[in-house]
Design a protein around this motif. Structure first.
Motif, short mmCIF file in Angstrom:
data_model
loop_
_atom_site.label_atom_id
_atom_site.label_comp_id
_atom_site.label_asym_id
_atom_site.label_seq_id
_atom_site.Cartn_x
_atom_site.Cartn_y
_atom_site.Cartn_z
N VAL A 176 48.10 -8.94 8.59
CA VAL A 176 47.41 -8.69 9.83
C VAL A 176 45.99 -7.46 8.30
CG1 VAL A 176 48.55 -6.58 8.49
CG2 VAL A 176 47.03 -7.15 11.06
N TYR A 177 46.62 -7.34 7.04
CA TYR A 177 45.41 -6.50 5.94
C TYR A 177 44.44 -7.78 6.05
CZ TYR A 177 48.67 -2.33 6.38
OH TYR A 177 49.32 -2.08 7.15
N PHE A 178 45.04 -8.96 5.23
CA PHE A 178 43.85 -9.88 4.93
C PHE A 178 43.16 -10.17 6.44
CE2 PHE A 178 42.37 -14.42 5.31
CZ PHE A 178 41.84 -14.40 4.15
N LEU A 179 43.36 -9.99 7.30
CA LEU A 179 41.99 -10.31 8.42
C LEU A 179 41.43 -9.32 8.22
CD1 LEU A 179 44.24 -12.39 10.69
CD2 LEU A 179 42.52 -12.98 9.42
N LEU A 180 42.20 -7.60 8.07
CA LEU A 180 41.08 -6.58 8.47
C LEU A 180 40.57 -6.22 7.56
CD1 LEU A 180 41.17 -4.19 9.82
CD2 LEU A 180 42.95 -2.81 8.35
N PRO B 260 35.96 0.06 10.82
CA PRO B 260 37.33 0.74 9.29
C PRO B 260 38.02 2.53 9.68
CG PRO B 260 35.25 1.39 8.63
CD PRO B 260 35.18 0.06 9.91
N LEU B 261 37.01 3.11 10.38
CA LEU B 261 37.78 4.08 10.70
C LEU B 261 39.06 4.06 11.67
CD1 LEU B 261 35.15 6.23 11.22
CD2 LEU B 261 36.55 6.54 9.42
N ILE B 262 38.56 3.50 12.51
CA ILE B 262 39.70 3.03 13.89
C ILE B 262 41.03 2.43 13.55
CG2 ILE B 262 40.17 1.71 16.04
CD1 ILE B 262 37.08 1.97 16.68
N TYR B 263 40.61 1.66 11.90
CA TYR B 263 41.88 1.22 11.55
C TYR B 263 42.28 1.65 10.97
CZ TYR B 263 40.95 -3.62 14.65
OH TYR B 263 41.37 -4.22 15.85
N CYS C 64 47.71 -1.78 19.60
CA CYS C 64 47.63 -2.16 20.62
C CYS C 64 46.24 -1.77 21.21
CB CYS C 64 47.98 -2.67 21.68
SG CYS C 64 48.79 -3.99 21.82
N SER C 65 46.67 -0.62 20.40
CA SER C 65 45.32 0.59 21.38
C SER C 65 43.41 0.33 20.59
CB SER C 65 45.56 1.25 21.64
OG SER C 65 46.48 2.11 20.45
N THR D 290 40.19 -1.51 21.73
CA THR D 290 39.32 -0.40 21.38
C THR D 290 37.94 -0.93 20.49
OG1 THR D 290 39.83 1.92 20.97
CG2 THR D 290 38.12 1.54 20.11
N VAL D 291 37.86 -1.75 19.70
CA VAL D 291 37.36 -2.44 18.76
C VAL D 291 36.59 -3.12 19.18
CG1 VAL D 291 37.11 -3.94 16.12
CG2 VAL D 291 38.03 -1.43 15.87
#
Length: 308
Positions: free
Chosen positions: A59-63, A287-290, A241-242, A246-247
């Motif tokens: 998940v962090y690689f994709l992020l 980046p702020l949302i995640y 999920c939220s 949102t993104v």
């Protein structure tokens, strides 16, 4: 229109962001400030993920790939806006215009695919936690990254080649702050209705498939959450999920408006505002949302600051 002579000069004229506004200087300065906030955010996040071994998971690689996409997306438009505004110039070369169109489509497609893969990762995390390491192994998420970039590149090659080969017989003024395919087709003296239909159909198929997969994964996650006994696990799953939805809404919403609704229903000001939101504001917000609600990322940042 077909009988008019094609304009000889190869350059286009970018009319800028909402040129009729009285406070356009304030608006440009605000966009530049957003850029200087977005660049560190989208650069630091992949750096933290690379530095901290605890974040070496799919998940962090994709992020990190999403941050790189956002960094490239905002850098493909804002510097040119600033240069043209402060220098007083409005021209953009034919090659630079084609490059902007290519990067906009490539990065937009890659972002959509990455968001879909991230939704699939969330689904496996919540619904199949015991099999997560088997399903989401290193080979799988590396393939996800490669597919995202290759998938983003395929369609733009054809769209950019077609758009930049269109004859321009009149004014070469583009009422945008960067080059966009719809804006070029509007000033062309060639009938582009068939290509607009192709873009419309491809957009529907692409967005519906990806959005359908995202919504299916979120629905299955919600159903799984309802049966969770742990309040903390339930809250973590819902928060993930939220944030993701949102993104997704920030990005797919403007795309649907721009490419899946009739162009005649848009005013130039509306199109400019939507384009600015999609290419300038969203890359800063992602980046702020995640990361704001992510304890792992906050811990990695504290650890990095403690070392230096």
């Amino acid at each position: 229109m077909e009988g008019r002579n094609e304009t000889l000069t190869p350059d286009f004229i970018l009319m800028g962001l909402l040129p009729s506004m009285k406070c356009v200087t304030f608006l440009i300065c605000a966009i530049i400030l957003i850029y200087f906030a977005a660049v560190p955010g989208n650069f630091i996040l992949p750096l933290l993920i690379w530095m901290d071994l605890r974040l070496h998971i799919p998940v962090y690689f994709l992020l990190s790939q999403l941050s790189l996409v956002d960094l490239a997306l905002i850098s493909s438009t804002v510097p040119k806006i600033a240069i043209n505004f402060f220098s007083g110039a409005k021209n953009i070369t034919h090659f630079a215009c084609g490059t902007q169109i290519f990067f906009f489509f490539t990065l937009g497609g890659a972002e959509c695919i990455l968001l879909t893969f991230m939704a699939c990762d969330h689904y496996v995390t919540v619904c199949n936690p015991l099999r997560y390491t088997v399903i989401m192994n290193q080979g799988v998420y590396l393939q996800m990254g490669i597919v995202s970039w290759i998938g983003g590149i395929l369609a733009p090659i054809a769209h950019t080649s077609y758009t930049m080969s269109l004859p321009i017989c009149g004014s070469r003024e583009i009422h945008r702050f960067y080059c966009e395919m719809p804006a070029i087709m509007k000033i062309s003296c060639k009938d582009t209705s068939s290509h607009e239909l192709v873009v419309f159909v491809m957009g529907i198929v692409f967005i519906i498939i990806l959005f359908g997969l995202i919504m299916a994964s979120c629905t299955l996650i919600f159903l799984t959450v309802l049966h969770m006994n742990s309040p903390q696990g339930r809250n973590n799953a819902l928060a993930t999920c939220s944030s993701h939805l949102t993104v997704v809404s920030f990005y797919l919403g403007p795309c649907v408006y721009m490419y899946m609704t009739p162009g005649s229903s848009h005013t130039p000001e509306q199109e400019q505002a939507v384009s600015a939101f999609c290419t300038v504001l969203t890359p800063m917000l992602n980046p702020l949302i995640y990361s704001l609600r992510n304890k792992d990322v906050a811990g990695a940042l504290q650890k990095a600051l403690g070392k230096h």
